[in-house]
Design a protein around this motif. Sequence first.
Motif, PDB file in Angstrom:
ATOM      1  N   ARG A 176       0.823  -1.208   0.000  1.00 29.60           N
ATOM      2  CA  ARG A 176       0.000   0.000   0.000  1.00 29.60           C
ATOM      3  C   ARG A 176       0.855   1.255   0.000  1.00 29.60           C
ATOM      4  O   ARG A 176       0.546   2.229  -0.712  1.00 29.60           O
ATOM      5  CB  ARG A 176      -0.913  -0.017   1.220  1.00 29.60           C
ATOM      6  N   SER A 177       1.928   1.253   0.749  1.00 24.44           N
ATOM      7  CA  SER A 177       2.830   2.402   0.759  1.00 24.44           C
ATOM      8  C   SER A 177       3.450   2.626  -0.619  1.00 24.44           C
ATOM      9  O   SER A 177       3.567   3.761  -1.102  1.00 24.44           O
ATOM     10  CB  SER A 177       3.935   2.204   1.802  1.00 24.44           C
TER      11      SER A 177
ATOM     12  N   GLN B 134       2.132   1.785  -3.475  1.00 24.76           N
ATOM     13  CA  GLN B 134       1.082   2.280  -4.362  1.00 24.76           C
ATOM     14  C   GLN B 134       0.863   3.779  -4.148  1.00 24.76           C
ATOM     15  O   GLN B 134       0.678   4.541  -5.109  1.00 24.76           O
ATOM     16  CB  GLN B 134      -0.226   1.511  -4.108  1.00 24.76           C
ATOM     17  N   GLN B 135       0.896   4.223  -2.892  1.00 24.05           N
ATOM     18  CA  GLN B 135       0.754   5.641  -2.602  1.00 24.05           C
ATOM     19  C   GLN B 135       1.910   6.446  -3.204  1.00 24.05           C
ATOM     20  O   GLN B 135       1.708   7.530  -3.752  1.00 24.05           O
ATOM     21  CB  GLN B 135       0.682   5.860  -1.091  1.00 24.05           C
TER      22      GLN B 135
ATOM     23  N   ASN C 298       3.660   5.612  -5.844  1.00 21.63           N
ATOM     24  CA  ASN C 298       3.441   5.633  -7.300  1.00 21.63           C
ATOM     25  C   ASN C 298       2.387   6.669  -7.672  1.00 21.63           C
ATOM     26  O   ASN C 298       2.524   7.382  -8.680  1.00 21.63           O
ATOM     27  CB  ASN C 298       3.025   4.247  -7.781  1.00 21.63           C
ATOM     28  N   ASN C 299       1.330   6.757  -6.870  1.00 24.99           N
ATOM     29  CA  ASN C 299       0.292   7.758  -7.134  1.00 24.99           C
ATOM     30  C   ASN C 299       0.854   9.176  -7.010  1.00 24.99           C
ATOM     31  O   ASN C 299       0.541  10.052  -7.825  1.00 24.99           O
ATOM     32  CB  ASN C 299      -0.876   7.566  -6.177  1.00 24.99           C
ATOM     33  N   GLN C 300       1.673   9.411  -6.002  1.00 28.19           N
ATOM     34  CA  GLN C 300       2.279  10.721  -5.837  1.00 28.19           C
ATOM     35  C   GLN C 300       3.206  11.049  -7.001  1.00 28.19           C
ATOM     36  O   GLN C 300       3.249  12.181  -7.473  1.00 28.19           O
ATOM     37  CB  GLN C 300       3.037  10.774  -4.512  1.00 28.19           C
TER      38      GLN C 300
ATOM     39  N   GLN D 120       2.917   9.960 -10.062  1.00 30.44           N
ATOM     40  CA  GLN D 120       2.067  10.282 -11.206  1.00 30.44           C
ATOM     41  C   GLN D 120       1.495  11.691 -11.092  1.00 30.44           C
ATOM     42  O   GLN D 120       1.426  12.427 -12.081  1.00 30.44           O
ATOM     43  CB  GLN D 120       0.939   9.258 -11.313  1.00 30.44           C
ATOM     44  N   GLN D 121       1.090  12.087  -9.893  1.00 28.29           N
ATOM     45  CA  GLN D 121       0.580  13.438  -9.703  1.00 28.29           C
ATOM     46  C   GLN D 121       1.657  14.481  -9.992  1.00 28.29           C
ATOM     47  O   GLN D 121       1.389  15.510 -10.609  1.00 28.29           O
ATOM     48  CB  GLN D 121       0.062  13.594  -8.275  1.00 28.29           C
TER      49      GLN D 121
ATOM     50  N   GLN E 130       2.091  14.658 -13.744  1.00 22.36           N
ATOM     51  CA  GLN E 130       0.985  15.389 -14.360  1.00 22.36           C
ATOM     52  C   GLN E 130       1.124  16.892 -14.110  1.00 22.36           C
ATOM     53  O   GLN E 130       0.868  17.702 -15.004  1.00 22.36           O
ATOM     54  CB  GLN E 130      -0.341  14.872 -13.808  1.00 22.36           C
TER      55      GLN E 130
END
Length: 238
Positions: free
Chosen positions: A52-53, A55-56, A58-60, A62-63, A66
């Motif tokens: 989960r960490s 994944q978080q 990776n999301n950051q 990507q943000q 972007q």
Amino acid sequence: MTGFPLRRAILAGALASAAVVPIALPMPAYAQFGGIVYDPTNYAQNVLTAARSLQQINNQIQQIQQGATSLINEARNLTLLPFSSLQQLQQQVQHTQQLLNEAQSIAYDVQDIQQAFDGRYKGAALTGDHAQMVANANARWEDSVGAFQDALQVQAGVVGNIEGTRTTMDGLVSASQSATGALQAAQAGNQLLALQSQQLADLTAAVAAQGRAQALQSARQAAEEVEGRERFRRFMGN
């Protein structure tokens, strides 16, 4: 007394049997290997938390990517167009205006036109003495000839601007096709509109010069008719 040794033998046999049969005890939820305790449940929870960490993170990432892409696009949209045709267009318009300002005899001015017509094309200018009538007739002829010469010069200047217009148009089209942002595209479009305005200014100047020449020629013919009738009246009267 004989029964006592028998009981002792039976008891000894039972104890020996109990020592051979293993005692079944419940297994613990963890195992110990060389002093290290391994708990499968805790290990699974740790793996899930790490996933989960990740994944978080990776999301950051990507943000952030972007956001960086958005900033790059905004920077492109704010980039100025490296091509400017303003100076060339202004020079072409000034050249055409200069040709108009060099108009002979009767300039493009309302007061000058009014004074010229009052002095040479109507009224007392057509009914004066013989010398005055001759002088006015020569002045009117010079006005017409000068107006046609002015029209030809303006037309030549407009034709001369065509090559510069073509060069400017090629540069603007190339700049608009290679525009990287909204601002560059808008600036290229504005300069194309300015180019069209310059072409309209040249066309207006050519039409005005030609119309001026035709108007003076028509006015000269009308004045000659009036002057001819006055001369005929005087001749018949004499």
